[in-house]
Design an enzyme around this catalytic site. Structure first.
Site, PDB file in Angstrom:
ATOM      1  CD  GLN A  88     -24.508   6.229 -17.585  1.00  0.00           C
ATOM      2  OE1 GLN A  88     -25.712   6.184 -17.360  1.00  0.00           O
ATOM      3  NE2 GLN A  88     -23.709   5.216 -17.373  1.00  0.00           N
ATOM      4  CB  CYS A  94     -26.708   4.370 -14.668  1.00  0.00           C
ATOM      5  SG  CYS A  94     -26.523   2.834 -13.732  1.00  0.00           S
ATOM      6  CG  HIS A 140     -29.438   2.148 -17.139  1.00  0.00           C
ATOM      7  ND1 HIS A 140     -28.247   2.839 -17.095  1.00  0.00           N
ATOM      8  CD2 HIS A 140     -30.339   2.985 -17.696  1.00  0.00           C
ATOM      9  CE1 HIS A 140     -28.440   4.048 -17.601  1.00  0.00           C
ATOM     10  NE2 HIS A 140     -29.698   4.160 -17.971  1.00  0.00           N
ATOM     11  CG  ASP A 155     -32.278   5.657 -19.690  1.00  0.00           C
ATOM     12  OD1 ASP A 155     -31.046   5.726 -19.531  1.00  0.00           O
ATOM     13  OD2 ASP A 155     -32.855   4.617 -20.051  1.00  0.00           O
TER      14      ASP A 155
END
Length: 203
Positions: A88, A94, A140, A155
């Site tokens: 990211q 996110c 998140h 993630d």
């Protein structure tokens, strides 16, 4: 954060918002959609439509979660190159990255509209390396998918996918629920959690 840094309108943790976003950018409306997961016990998991293709989890960023993330950064592991993973690089993105992680690992499962943003995006990024990133946020989104019978946590704030061991398309929701439960237990004071499933529609 520098004012010149790119920011993103955060996606609300709401299946309706997620679905409009997905369909608007090229996921066929009859292919798949998001729904809420109302709880992690067996009875509530059974209410989620099948088959589940990915699980999205919104959680609060805490001192504990940051310590764990930094620890994982020091334990680089090789991972299956078939896992679609990206870093990211834009603040507040996110939710978008979570959905891109879901779809990027499902290009053989769901049809994307030819010429759409998603279709072009995944074609052009398929062989790219994950990019370096940073983000300042207090909550998140992450995504869980099953690739080659292994459960992966994707993630965008981490440098690589995290494997959580064996899984299968039919047990993905339950396997992800176990990981999510352990993450929630590590932050007992926090209530800001949200779980959604992306499931394949029939027909």
């Amino acid at each position: 954060m520098a004012s010149s840094a790119k920011r993103w309108l955060p996606l609300e943790a709401n299946p309706e918002v997620m679905n409009q976003f997905l369909w608007g950018l090229g996921l066929g409306e009859n292919e798949a959609e998001c729904c809420d997961v109302y709880g992690l016990d067996e009875e509530l998991l059974q209410m989620v439509p099948n088959p589940v293709l990915a699980v999205l989890f919104l959680y609060p960023i805490t001192t504990q979660s940051e310590e764990e993330r930094l620890q994982q950064e020091n334990e680089k592991k090789e991972y299956n190159s078939r896992v679609y993973f990206m870093k990211q690089t834009v603040g507040n993105a996110c939710g978008t990255i979570g959905l891109l992680h879901a779809l990027g690992n499902l290009t053989s499962e769901v049809k994307l509209v030819e010429g759409s943003f998603f279709n072009n995006f995944f074609k052009s990024t398929a062989s790219m390396d994950p990019l370096q990133a940073s983000d300042n946020a207090d909550a998140h989104f992450i995504c869980f998918v099953c690739v080659d019978d292994e459960l992966y946590e994707l993630d965008g704030r981490k440098s690589w996918p995290i494997s959580h061991g064996p899984s299968s398309p039919s047990t993905l929701l339950r396997d992800a629920a176990k990981v999510i439960q352990s993450m929630i237990q590590k932050n007992p004071e926090s209530l800001n959690f949200n779980v959604m499933a992306l499931y394949k529609k029939s027909g």
